[in-house]
Design a protein around this motif. Structure first.
Motif, PDB file in Angstrom:
ATOM      1  N   SER A  78       1.244  -7.566   3.197  1.00 16.96           N
ATOM      2  CA  SER A  78       2.064  -6.505   2.600  1.00 16.96           C
ATOM      3  C   SER A  78       1.675  -5.140   3.151  1.00 16.96           C
ATOM      4  O   SER A  78       2.542  -4.331   3.508  1.00 16.96           O
ATOM      5  CB  SER A  78       1.913  -6.509   1.076  1.00 16.96           C
ATOM      6  OG  SER A  78       2.320  -7.732   0.549  1.00 16.96           O
ATOM      7  N   LEU A  79       0.379  -4.872   3.212  1.00 18.74           N
ATOM      8  CA  LEU A  79      -0.097  -3.598   3.741  1.00 18.74           C
ATOM      9  C   LEU A  79       0.251  -3.448   5.216  1.00 18.74           C
ATOM     10  O   LEU A  79       0.676  -2.371   5.661  1.00 18.74           O
ATOM     11  CB  LEU A  79      -1.607  -3.468   3.527  1.00 18.74           C
ATOM     12  CG  LEU A  79      -2.236  -2.158   3.982  1.00 18.74           C
ATOM     13  CD1 LEU A  79      -1.628  -0.978   3.218  1.00 18.74           C
ATOM     14  CD2 LEU A  79      -3.742  -2.202   3.778  1.00 18.74           C
ATOM     15  N   MET A  80       0.106  -4.516   5.981  1.00 15.97           N
ATOM     16  CA  MET A  80       0.413  -4.452   7.413  1.00 15.97           C
ATOM     17  C   MET A  80       1.893  -4.151   7.643  1.00 15.97           C
ATOM     18  O   MET A  80       2.239  -3.295   8.467  1.00 15.97           O
ATOM     19  CB  MET A  80       0.034  -5.764   8.098  1.00 15.97           C
ATOM     20  CG  MET A  80       0.256  -5.752   9.592  1.00 15.97           C
ATOM     21  SD  MET A  80      -0.336  -7.243  10.406  1.00 15.97           S
ATOM     22  CE  MET A  80       0.735  -8.465   9.686  1.00 15.97           C
ATOM     23  N   VAL A  81       2.769  -4.811   6.928  1.00 20.51           N
ATOM     24  CA  VAL A  81       4.206  -4.566   7.078  1.00 20.51           C
ATOM     25  C   VAL A  81       4.547  -3.139   6.670  1.00 20.51           C
ATOM     26  O   VAL A  81       5.299  -2.435   7.358  1.00 20.51           O
ATOM     27  CB  VAL A  81       5.019  -5.602   6.266  1.00 20.51           C
ATOM     28  CG1 VAL A  81       6.473  -5.211   6.182  1.00 20.51           C
ATOM     29  CG2 VAL A  81       4.867  -6.979   6.885  1.00 20.51           C
ATOM     30  N   TRP A  82       3.980  -2.678   5.562  1.00 19.93           N
ATOM     31  CA  TRP A  82       4.236  -1.309   5.112  1.00 19.93           C
ATOM     32  C   TRP A  82       3.760  -0.300   6.156  1.00 19.93           C
ATOM     33  O   TRP A  82       4.481   0.660   6.473  1.00 19.93           O
ATOM     34  CB  TRP A  82       3.548  -1.066   3.770  1.00 19.93           C
ATOM     35  CG  TRP A  82       3.757   0.319   3.261  1.00 19.93           C
ATOM     36  CD1 TRP A  82       4.876   0.830   2.683  1.00 19.93           C
ATOM     37  CD2 TRP A  82       2.805   1.385   3.312  1.00 19.93           C
ATOM     38  NE1 TRP A  82       4.682   2.144   2.358  1.00 19.93           N
ATOM     39  CE2 TRP A  82       3.419   2.510   2.738  1.00 19.93           C
ATOM     40  CE3 TRP A  82       1.500   1.492   3.779  1.00 19.93           C
ATOM     41  CZ2 TRP A  82       2.764   3.744   2.622  1.00 19.93           C
ATOM     42  CZ3 TRP A  82       0.851   2.699   3.660  1.00 19.93           C
ATOM     43  CH2 TRP A  82       1.480   3.806   3.089  1.00 19.93           C
ATOM     44  N   LEU A  83       2.554  -0.494   6.688  1.00 17.20           N
ATOM     45  CA  LEU A  83       2.041   0.422   7.708  1.00 17.20           C
ATOM     46  C   LEU A  83       2.902   0.403   8.975  1.00 17.20           C
ATOM     47  O   LEU A  83       3.161   1.446   9.568  1.00 17.20           O
ATOM     48  CB  LEU A  83       0.593   0.076   8.051  1.00 17.20           C
ATOM     49  CG  LEU A  83      -0.454   0.431   7.004  1.00 17.20           C
ATOM     50  CD1 LEU A  83      -1.806  -0.155   7.383  1.00 17.20           C
ATOM     51  CD2 LEU A  83      -0.545   1.929   6.819  1.00 17.20           C
ATOM     52  N   PHE A  85       6.131  -0.279   9.313  1.00 13.24           N
ATOM     53  CA  PHE A  85       7.431   0.364   9.126  1.00 13.24           C
ATOM     54  C   PHE A  85       7.327   1.829   8.737  1.00 13.24           C
ATOM     55  O   PHE A  85       8.243   2.602   8.990  1.00 13.24           O
ATOM     56  CB  PHE A  85       8.265  -0.401   8.096  1.00 13.24           C
ATOM     57  CG  PHE A  85       8.812  -1.675   8.641  1.00 13.24           C
ATOM     58  CD1 PHE A  85       9.801  -1.664   9.620  1.00 13.24           C
ATOM     59  CD2 PHE A  85       8.323  -2.889   8.210  1.00 13.24           C
ATOM     60  CE1 PHE A  85      10.310  -2.847  10.141  1.00 13.24           C
ATOM     61  CE2 PHE A  85       8.819  -4.079   8.713  1.00 13.24           C
ATOM     62  CZ  PHE A  85       9.808  -4.058   9.686  1.00 13.24           C
ATOM     63  N   THR A  86       6.221   2.229   8.137  1.00 14.06           N
ATOM     64  CA  THR A  86       6.077   3.620   7.700  1.00 14.06           C
ATOM     65  C   THR A  86       5.491   4.510   8.783  1.00 14.06           C
ATOM     66  O   THR A  86       5.982   5.610   9.024  1.00 14.06           O
ATOM     67  CB  THR A  86       5.190   3.686   6.440  1.00 14.06           C
ATOM     68  OG1 THR A  86       5.761   2.839   5.440  1.00 14.06           O
ATOM     69  CG2 THR A  86       5.123   5.103   5.904  1.00 14.06           C
ATOM     70  N   TYR A  87       4.450   4.043   9.470  1.00 11.38           N
ATOM     71  CA  TYR A  87       3.716   4.903  10.403  1.00 11.38           C
ATOM     72  C   TYR A  87       3.781   4.462  11.864  1.00 11.38           C
ATOM     73  O   TYR A  87       3.377   5.220  12.731  1.00 11.38           O
ATOM     74  CB  TYR A  87       2.243   4.998   9.978  1.00 11.38           C
ATOM     75  CG  TYR A  87       2.076   5.632   8.623  1.00 11.38           C
ATOM     76  CD1 TYR A  87       2.277   6.990   8.453  1.00 11.38           C
ATOM     77  CD2 TYR A  87       1.731   4.872   7.520  1.00 11.38           C
ATOM     78  CE1 TYR A  87       2.124   7.580   7.194  1.00 11.38           C
ATOM     79  CE2 TYR A  87       1.574   5.445   6.272  1.00 11.38           C
ATOM     80  CZ  TYR A  87       1.780   6.797   6.123  1.00 11.38           C
ATOM     81  OH  TYR A  87       1.634   7.370   4.894  1.00 11.38           O
ATOM     82  N   ASP A  88       4.237   3.265  12.142  1.00 10.25           N
ATOM     83  CA  ASP A  88       4.301   2.724  13.507  1.00 10.25           C
ATOM     84  C   ASP A  88       2.982   2.959  14.264  1.00 10.25           C
ATOM     85  O   ASP A  88       2.947   3.625  15.297  1.00 10.25           O
ATOM     86  CB  ASP A  88       5.474   3.334  14.271  1.00 10.25           C
ATOM     87  CG  ASP A  88       5.757   2.591  15.564  1.00 10.25           C
ATOM     88  OD1 ASP A  88       5.432   1.390  15.640  1.00 10.25           O
ATOM     89  OD2 ASP A  88       6.289   3.221  16.511  1.00 10.25           O
ATOM     90  N   PRO A  89       1.866   2.400  13.748  1.00  9.21           N
ATOM     91  CA  PRO A  89       0.553   2.644  14.369  1.00  9.21           C
ATOM     92  C   PRO A  89       0.373   1.854  15.658  1.00  9.21           C
ATOM     93  O   PRO A  89       1.126   0.930  15.971  1.00  9.21           O
ATOM     94  CB  PRO A  89      -0.424   2.162  13.304  1.00  9.21           C
ATOM     95  CG  PRO A  89       0.324   1.088  12.603  1.00  9.21           C
ATOM     96  CD  PRO A  89       1.762   1.522  12.598  1.00  9.21           C
ATOM     97  N   ASN A  90      -0.660   2.218  16.383  1.00 10.71           N
ATOM     98  CA  ASN A  90      -1.068   1.479  17.575  1.00 10.71           C
ATOM     99  C   ASN A  90      -1.434   0.055  17.126  1.00 10.71           C
ATOM    100  O   ASN A  90      -2.230  -0.116  16.197  1.00 10.71           O
ATOM    101  CB  ASN A  90      -2.269   2.179  18.210  1.00 10.71           C
ATOM    102  CG  ASN A  90      -2.772   1.492  19.453  1.00 10.71           C
ATOM    103  OD1 ASN A  90      -2.557   0.300  19.666  1.00 10.71           O
ATOM    104  ND2 ASN A  90      -3.461   2.272  20.269  1.00 10.71           N
ATOM    105  N   PHE A  97      -7.950  -2.615  11.712  1.00 13.31           N
ATOM    106  CA  PHE A  97      -7.982  -2.237  10.302  1.00 13.31           C
ATOM    107  C   PHE A  97      -7.720  -3.436   9.403  1.00 13.31           C
ATOM    108  O   PHE A  97      -8.461  -3.683   8.438  1.00 13.31           O
ATOM    109  CB  PHE A  97      -6.957  -1.133  10.029  1.00 13.31           C
ATOM    110  CG  PHE A  97      -6.823  -0.797   8.576  1.00 13.31           C
ATOM    111  CD1 PHE A  97      -7.831  -0.114   7.914  1.00 13.31           C
ATOM    112  CD2 PHE A  97      -5.706  -1.186   7.865  1.00 13.31           C
ATOM    113  CE1 PHE A  97      -7.720   0.184   6.566  1.00 13.31           C
ATOM    114  CE2 PHE A  97      -5.577  -0.901   6.519  1.00 13.31           C
ATOM    115  CZ  PHE A  97      -6.584  -0.207   5.875  1.00 13.31           C
ATOM    116  N   ILE A  98      -6.681  -4.203   9.706  1.00 11.21           N
ATOM    117  CA  ILE A  98      -6.321  -5.354   8.876  1.00 11.21           C
ATOM    118  C   ILE A  98      -7.402  -6.434   8.938  1.00 11.21           C
ATOM    119  O   ILE A  98      -7.755  -7.039   7.925  1.00 11.21           O
ATOM    120  CB  ILE A  98      -4.933  -5.906   9.269  1.00 11.21           C
ATOM    121  CG1 ILE A  98      -3.845  -4.880   8.964  1.00 11.21           C
ATOM    122  CG2 ILE A  98      -4.643  -7.224   8.574  1.00 11.21           C
ATOM    123  CD1 ILE A  98      -3.683  -4.533   7.500  1.00 11.21           C
TER     124      ILE A  98
END
Length: 134
Positions: A78-83, A85-90, A97-98
């Protein structure tokens, strides 16, 4: 309903499940809440060092690992999907992080879920825990 038809009074539960679960999650003896339940990271003591309640009857088996995997997976995905779509991280940073989060959550939750499973078994008098009347 007349008095004669009323159901028989139920005996008082001398091992309520919620206090036992709280004690188990705190890695304490489900009977007294004082003694340490685990000897090492996941090894359940044969007896409580404080009240001498027998704990060797426990049969936690794969339950704690399954619960740990389920909770950790739900939170991490859930956190990975949110990150994403929200921040488009490297992707490398996101993976690092995950992965760190999954390892930390697993190491923290596994002994607590084991304590919870042992406490539920003790509270419900499962697998030989019925001998004592605490």
């Amino acid at each position: 309903m007349s008095l004669a038809e009323s159901p028989a009074p139920q005996p008082e539960d001398d091992r309520p499940v919620w206090p036992a679960i709280r004690r188990g999650m705190a890695l304490r003896c489900p009977a007294c809440g004082e003694g340490a339940m685990l000897h090492r990271y996941l090894k359940v003591r044969d007896n409580c060092p404080h009240c001498h309640e027998e704990l060797h009857h426990q049969r936690a088996d794969d339950g704690p690992a399954y619960l740990t995997l389920t909770v950790t997976g739900k939170v991490a995905v859930s956190l990975m999907v949110w990150l994403l779509f929200t921040y488009d991280p490297n992707p490398v940073l996101l993976f690092a992080f995950i992965a760190t989060l999954v390892v930390a959550m697993s190491l923290y939750l596994l002994p607590r879920f084991k304590g919870m499973m042992v406490a539920i078994q003790w509270s419900r008098r499962m697998h030989g825990f019925g001998g004592s009347n605490r």
